[in-house]
Design an enzyme around this catalytic site. Structure first.
Site, PDB file in Angstrom:
ATOM      1  N   LYS A  39      -6.710 -11.655   9.433  1.00  0.00           N
ATOM      2  CA  LYS A  39      -6.575 -12.739  10.426  1.00  0.00           C
ATOM      3  C   LYS A  39      -6.989 -14.082   9.829  1.00  0.00           C
ATOM      4  O   LYS A  39      -6.297 -15.083  10.002  1.00  0.00           O
ATOM      5  CB  LYS A  39      -7.425 -12.393  11.653  1.00  0.00           C
ATOM      6  CG  LYS A  39      -7.336 -13.416  12.778  1.00  0.00           C
ATOM      7  CD  LYS A  39      -7.670 -12.786  14.116  1.00  0.00           C
ATOM      8  CE  LYS A  39      -9.137 -12.488  14.291  1.00  0.00           C
ATOM      9  NZ  LYS A  39      -9.979 -13.696  14.465  1.00  0.00           N
ATOM     10  N   SER A  40      -8.111 -14.100   9.117  1.00  0.00           N
ATOM     11  CA  SER A  40      -8.581 -15.371   8.536  1.00  0.00           C
ATOM     12  C   SER A  40      -7.540 -15.944   7.577  1.00  0.00           C
ATOM     13  O   SER A  40      -7.258 -17.144   7.580  1.00  0.00           O
ATOM     14  CB  SER A  40      -9.881 -15.141   7.768  1.00  0.00           C
ATOM     15  OG  SER A  40     -10.912 -14.771   8.639  1.00  0.00           O
ATOM     16  N   ARG A  44      -4.953 -19.451   7.802  1.00  0.00           N
ATOM     17  CA  ARG A  44      -4.983 -20.448   6.729  1.00  0.00           C
ATOM     18  C   ARG A  44      -3.624 -20.568   6.045  1.00  0.00           C
ATOM     19  O   ARG A  44      -3.230 -21.662   5.615  1.00  0.00           O
ATOM     20  CB  ARG A  44      -6.081 -20.082   5.726  1.00  0.00           C
ATOM     21  CG  ARG A  44      -7.502 -20.339   6.268  1.00  0.00           C
ATOM     22  CD  ARG A  44      -8.534 -19.529   5.525  1.00  0.00           C
ATOM     23  NE  ARG A  44      -9.917 -19.854   5.863  1.00  0.00           N
ATOM     24  CZ  ARG A  44     -10.592 -19.361   6.901  1.00  0.00           C
ATOM     25  NH1 ARG A  44     -10.003 -18.530   7.748  1.00  0.00           N
ATOM     26  NH2 ARG A  44     -11.863 -19.705   7.103  1.00  0.00           N
ATOM     27  N   GLY A 112     -11.293 -18.911  17.926  1.00  0.00           N
ATOM     28  CA  GLY A 112     -12.272 -19.859  17.400  1.00  0.00           C
ATOM     29  C   GLY A 112     -11.864 -20.394  16.040  1.00  0.00           C
ATOM     30  O   GLY A 112     -12.061 -21.575  15.733  1.00  0.00           O
ATOM     31  N   SER A 185     -21.613 -20.117   8.634  1.00  0.00           N
ATOM     32  CA  SER A 185     -20.337 -20.126   9.342  1.00  0.00           C
ATOM     33  C   SER A 185     -19.222 -20.620   8.439  1.00  0.00           C
ATOM     34  O   SER A 185     -19.189 -21.789   8.054  1.00  0.00           O
ATOM     35  CB  SER A 185     -20.416 -21.012  10.589  1.00  0.00           C
ATOM     36  OG  SER A 185     -19.109 -21.226  11.090  1.00  0.00           O
ATOM     37  N   GLN A 187     -16.285 -20.987   9.452  1.00  0.00           N
ATOM     38  CA  GLN A 187     -15.456 -21.895  10.250  1.00  0.00           C
ATOM     39  C   GLN A 187     -15.972 -23.324  10.152  1.00  0.00           C
ATOM     40  O   GLN A 187     -15.189 -24.269  10.042  1.00  0.00           O
ATOM     41  CB  GLN A 187     -15.415 -21.432  11.703  1.00  0.00           C
ATOM     42  CG  GLN A 187     -14.688 -20.097  11.853  1.00  0.00           C
ATOM     43  CD  GLN A 187     -14.618 -19.595  13.272  1.00  0.00           C
ATOM     44  OE1 GLN A 187     -15.203 -20.184  14.175  1.00  0.00           O
ATOM     45  NE2 GLN A 187     -13.917 -18.489  13.469  1.00  0.00           N
ATOM     46  N   ASP A 334     -18.174  -9.826  11.554  1.00  0.00           N
ATOM     47  CA  ASP A 334     -17.242  -9.373  12.590  1.00  0.00           C
ATOM     48  C   ASP A 334     -17.265  -7.865  12.781  1.00  0.00           C
ATOM     49  O   ASP A 334     -16.633  -7.338  13.692  1.00  0.00           O
ATOM     50  CB  ASP A 334     -15.814  -9.804  12.245  1.00  0.00           C
ATOM     51  CG  ASP A 334     -15.616 -11.300  12.428  1.00  0.00           C
ATOM     52  OD1 ASP A 334     -16.471 -11.936  13.068  1.00  0.00           O
ATOM     53  OD2 ASP A 334     -14.608 -11.829  11.921  1.00  0.00           O
ATOM     54  N   LYS A 361     -19.840 -15.239  19.604  1.00  0.00           N
ATOM     55  CA  LYS A 361     -18.480 -14.835  19.226  1.00  0.00           C
ATOM     56  C   LYS A 361     -17.601 -14.823  20.483  1.00  0.00           C
ATOM     57  O   LYS A 361     -17.942 -15.459  21.461  1.00  0.00           O
ATOM     58  CB  LYS A 361     -18.515 -13.471  18.526  1.00  0.00           C
ATOM     59  CG  LYS A 361     -19.272 -13.500  17.202  1.00  0.00           C
ATOM     60  CD  LYS A 361     -18.563 -14.381  16.191  1.00  0.00           C
ATOM     61  CE  LYS A 361     -19.290 -14.440  14.865  1.00  0.00           C
ATOM     62  NZ  LYS A 361     -18.694 -15.446  13.959  1.00  0.00           N
ATOM     63  N   ARG A 406     -12.811  -6.945  19.495  1.00  0.00           N
ATOM     64  CA  ARG A 406     -13.575  -6.097  18.579  1.00  0.00           C
ATOM     65  C   ARG A 406     -14.500  -5.125  19.327  1.00  0.00           C
ATOM     66  O   ARG A 406     -14.691  -3.991  18.879  1.00  0.00           O
ATOM     67  CB  ARG A 406     -14.369  -6.944  17.586  1.00  0.00           C
ATOM     68  CG  ARG A 406     -13.446  -7.799  16.718  1.00  0.00           C
ATOM     69  CD  ARG A 406     -14.044  -8.176  15.397  1.00  0.00           C
ATOM     70  NE  ARG A 406     -13.271  -9.260  14.786  1.00  0.00           N
ATOM     71  CZ  ARG A 406     -12.131  -9.094  14.116  1.00  0.00           C
ATOM     72  NH1 ARG A 406     -11.621  -7.892  13.962  1.00  0.00           N
ATOM     73  NH2 ARG A 406     -11.493 -10.135  13.606  1.00  0.00           N
TER      74      ARG A 406
HETATM   75  C1  S3P Z   1     -13.811 -16.713  10.451  1.00  0.00           C
HETATM   76  C2  S3P Z   1     -15.151 -16.896  10.334  1.00  0.00           C
HETATM   77  C3  S3P Z   1     -16.142 -16.160  11.126  1.00  0.00           C
HETATM   78  C4  S3P Z   1     -15.561 -14.936  11.822  1.00  0.00           C
HETATM   79  C5  S3P Z   1     -14.227 -15.223  12.415  1.00  0.00           C
HETATM   80  C6  S3P Z   1     -13.241 -15.717  11.391  1.00  0.00           C
HETATM   81  C7  S3P Z   1     -12.900 -17.512   9.617  1.00  0.00           C
HETATM   82  O1  S3P Z   1     -16.664 -17.005  12.132  1.00  0.00           O
HETATM   83  O2  S3P Z   1     -16.446 -14.465  12.793  1.00  0.00           O
HETATM   84  O3  S3P Z   1     -13.693 -14.049  13.032  1.00  0.00           O
HETATM   85  O4  S3P Z   1     -11.700 -17.162   9.519  1.00  0.00           O
HETATM   86  O5  S3P Z   1     -13.352 -18.498   9.022  1.00  0.00           O
HETATM   87  P1  S3P Z   1     -17.928 -17.968  11.827  1.00  0.00           P
HETATM   88  O6  S3P Z   1     -17.551 -18.795  10.706  1.00  0.00           O
HETATM   89  O7  S3P Z   1     -18.133 -18.750  13.072  1.00  0.00           O
HETATM   90  O8  S3P Z   1     -19.054 -17.018  11.547  1.00  0.00           O
END
Ligand code: S3P
Length: 459
Positions: A39-40, A44, A112, A185, A187, A334, A361, A406
Site C-alpha cells: 500500500k505504501s 507513492r 492517512g 512517522s 508519513q 501496522d 491509527k 487491520r
Molecule cells: C505509512 C506509514 C505509517 C503506517 C501507514 C503507512 C506510509 O504511518 O502506519 O499505514 O506509507 O508512510 P505513520 O508514518 O503515521 O506511522
C-alpha cells in the site's frame, strides 16, 4: 500560519459497515498465495509518476480503496492515468508544473498516507485544494504535518484541533527546513521531504527511530538525489523527477495476517507467501514472531525495483510470549493488531511497550484490540503505549473491528486459537488495503465466510 477553519462542520461520526466475517474454529493454513501490492509503495508510485516527466508503468499496484483515492486525486488534476490488467497502471506524467488545481475538494477516504503525503506535495507546489476524508480520517491528528509545513511557509487551514479537512492555500515558494520529528512517522518524514522537493534550499528530517523508507528509495528511482545518513534524510529543492517503471511487491503488512495464522495453526502449517516486500524497515513482524518461536523461513531473496523481495515459508508449531523489544515497534507498526492475536495464542505473557502511535491509527488500535480480544475470551490489559496479553485458547464470540481494516483481518486469525465460532463486525474497510481477503484466506484453510448487507454469506 495554520488556522482552524471557523465554520468547518463537526467531524462526521463513523457509519458502521454492515459486512461481517463469520468464522469457525480452524486448525491449519496450507497452500501458496500472493498478497496484494504494498500500500505504501502503491500510493507513492502514483504520486511520483504523476509529477515526473514521461510515462511511468507500475505493475503490482494495490487496487484497494486507499490507493485508488490517490490515483483519482491526480486524475482530478489533469494527469492521464490508465489502468490495464490487474495491478497495471500507466501514468502519463508531464512534470509537476502541468498539474491543474482540482475544481472540487479531494476525498481521500480512510487514507492517512494519502492525506499526509499529498498535503506535503501540494503545499510545496502551492496547489490550492481542500483534502477531506471519512469519519476515521477526519478524526486523525494532522498538526504533526501542518506544523513543520507551516514552518516551511505553507498556509494550511484545519478543522478544530488540527483535524481534517485540510485546506492548502497557495503560498510563496516554501523554504527548506531542518526538522526533528517528535514521533516515529514515515508519513511526517515523507510530507516534509515532498514539500522540500519544491522548496528553496535543503530540507532535512531527523527521526527518533527508523521508519519505512519507501519515499527515499522511490524518489531515488525517479532520479532525485536523496541523502540518507542514519536517522536523517535530506534533499535539495528544485529537483525534477524522471519517469521510471516499477513493480510493487506484495505487502508485508497484508502477509502478516497469514504469518500469524500459520504460526498459530494447531495442526501445523505449510504456507508459502510469494513475492513479499522485505524492505528492512518493514520486517519487524518477522523478527517479533521469530522471537516468539515462530518458524518462518525467508527464501528466494531477490531485488525488485529498488526493494528486496522474498518468498516466506511458514510452519506452525506454536508461539510463546515475550517482551517485544521497543526498537522493533516502528518496524512493525501496522502489524500490531495481528501480533496482539499472536500473543493471545502464545504460551505465557506478552508485553508490548513503546507503541503509543497505535492509538492514532485508523482506530485506536490498542483499545479496539483489547475490547475485541476480551470479548473473545482473552486476558488482556491495555496500557498507554501497549498492552499486557496472557496467551491461551479463546472461547470465541463477537469482536468489533470498528471499521478498521487491520483489526478486522487480525480478529479473523483468532479462529485458529478459538474453541467456538467467531463473528467479526464492521469489516467493510478491509477493501482499503486487501480486496479479496476472505476468499484468499478461505483458500488456504481458514473457515471464513463474509456476509454482505442484503446478500448471503460467501467465502
Ligand atoms: C505509512 C506509514 C505509517 C503506517 C501507514 C503507512 C506510509 O504511518 O502506519 O499505514 O506509507 O508512510 P505513520 O508514518 O503515521 O506511522
Amino acid at each position: 500560519m495554520s488556522t482552524a477553519i471557523p465554520n468547518a462542520a463537526a467531524a462526521p461520526s463513523h457509519v458502521r459497515g454492515e459486512r461481517v466475517f463469520h468464522l469457525s474454529p480452524s486448525r491449519s493454513l496450507d497452500g501458496r498465495i500472493r498478497v496484494p501490492g504494498d500500500k505504501s509503495m502503491s500510493h507513492r508510485s502514483i504520486m511520483f509518476g504523476a509529477i515526473a516527466s514521461g510515462v511511468t508503468e507500475v505493475a503490482g499496484f494495490l487496487e484497494g480503496e486507499d490507493s485508488l483515492h490517490t490515483l483519482n486525486a491526480f486524475r482530478a488534476m489533469g494527469v492521464a492515468i490508465e489502468r490495464g490488467g490487474p495491478g497495471q497502471v500507466r501514468i502519463q506524467g508531464r512534470g509537476a508544473a502541468a498539474l491543474v488545481p482540482p475544481t472540487d475538494d479531494v476525498y481521500l477516504g480512510n487514507s492517512g498516507t494519502g492525506m499526509r503525503l499529498l498535503t506535503g506535495l501540494y503545499a510545496g507546489l502551492g496547489v490550492p485544494v481542500t483534502l477531506t476524508g471519512d469519519a476515521s480520517l477526519s478524526g486523525r491528528p494532522m498538526a504533526r504535518i501542518v506544523d513543520p509545513l507551516t514552518r516551511m511557509g505553507a498556509r494550511i487551514d484545519t478543522a478544530a484541533a488540527g483535524r481534517p479537512p485540510l485546506s492548502i492555500r497557495a503560498a510563496v515558494p516554501l523554504r527548506g527546513i531542518e526538522y526533528t520529528c517528535p514521533m516515529a512517522s514515515a508519513q511526517v518524514k515523507s510530507a516534509v521531504l515532498l514539500a522540500g522537493l519544491h522548496a528553496t534550499g535543503t530540507t532535512t528530517v531527523h527521526e527518533p527511530a527508523v521508519t519505512r523508507d519507501h519515499t527515499e528509495r522511490m524518489l531515488q528511482g525517479f532520479g532525485v538525489e536523496v541523502r540518507v545518513d542514519g536517522l536523517s534524510a535530506s534533499l535539495e529543492g528544485g529537483q525534477a523527477l524522471q519517469a521510471t517503471s516499477l513493480r510493487v511487491p506484495g505487502d508485508i503488512s497484508s502477509a502478516a495476517f497469514f504469518l500469524v495464522g500459520g504460526c498459530l495453526s494447531p495442526d501445523g502449517a505449510a504456507l508459502v507467501i510469494e513475492g513479499v516486500g522485505m524492505n528492512p524497515t518493514r520486517t519487524g513482524v518477522i523478527d517479533i514472531l521469530r522471537l516468539m518461536g515462530g518458524r518462518i523461513e525467508v527464501r528466494n531473496e531477490r531485488a525488485q525495483g529498488g526493494e528486496p523481495v522474498a518468498d516466506l515459508h511458514v510452519c506452525g508449531g506454536g508461539l510463546h510470549g515475550i517482551e517485544v523489544p521497543p526498537e522493533l515497534v516502528s518496524l512493525a507498526i501496522d502489524e500490531f493488531p495481528a501480533l496482539f492475536v499472536a500473543a493471545a495464542g502464545a504460551a505465557g505473557r506478552t508485553v508490548v511497550t513503546g507503541a503509543e502511535e497505535l492509538r492514532v491509527k485508523e482506530t485506536d488500535r490498542i483499545e479496539v484490540m483489547v475490547q475485541g480480544l476480551s470479548a473473545l475470551g482473552a486476558t488482556i490489559t491495555g496500557t498507554a503505549d501497549g498492552a499486557h496479553i496472557e496467551g491461551g485458547r479463546l472461547a470465541g464470540g463477537q469482536a468489533d473491528a470498528c471499521g478498521d481494516h487491520r483489526t478486522a483481518m487480525a480478529f479473523s486469525m483468532a479462529a485458529l486459537i478459538a474453541d467456538g465460532p467467531i463473528s467479526v463486525l464492521d469489516v467493510d474497510n478491509v477493501a482499503t488495503s486487501f480486496p479479496g481477503y476472505a476468499a484468499l484466506a478461505a483458500g488456504v484453510g481458514l473457515d471464513i465466510r463474509e456476509s454482505a448487507p442484503g446478500a448471503g454469506a460467501s467465502a
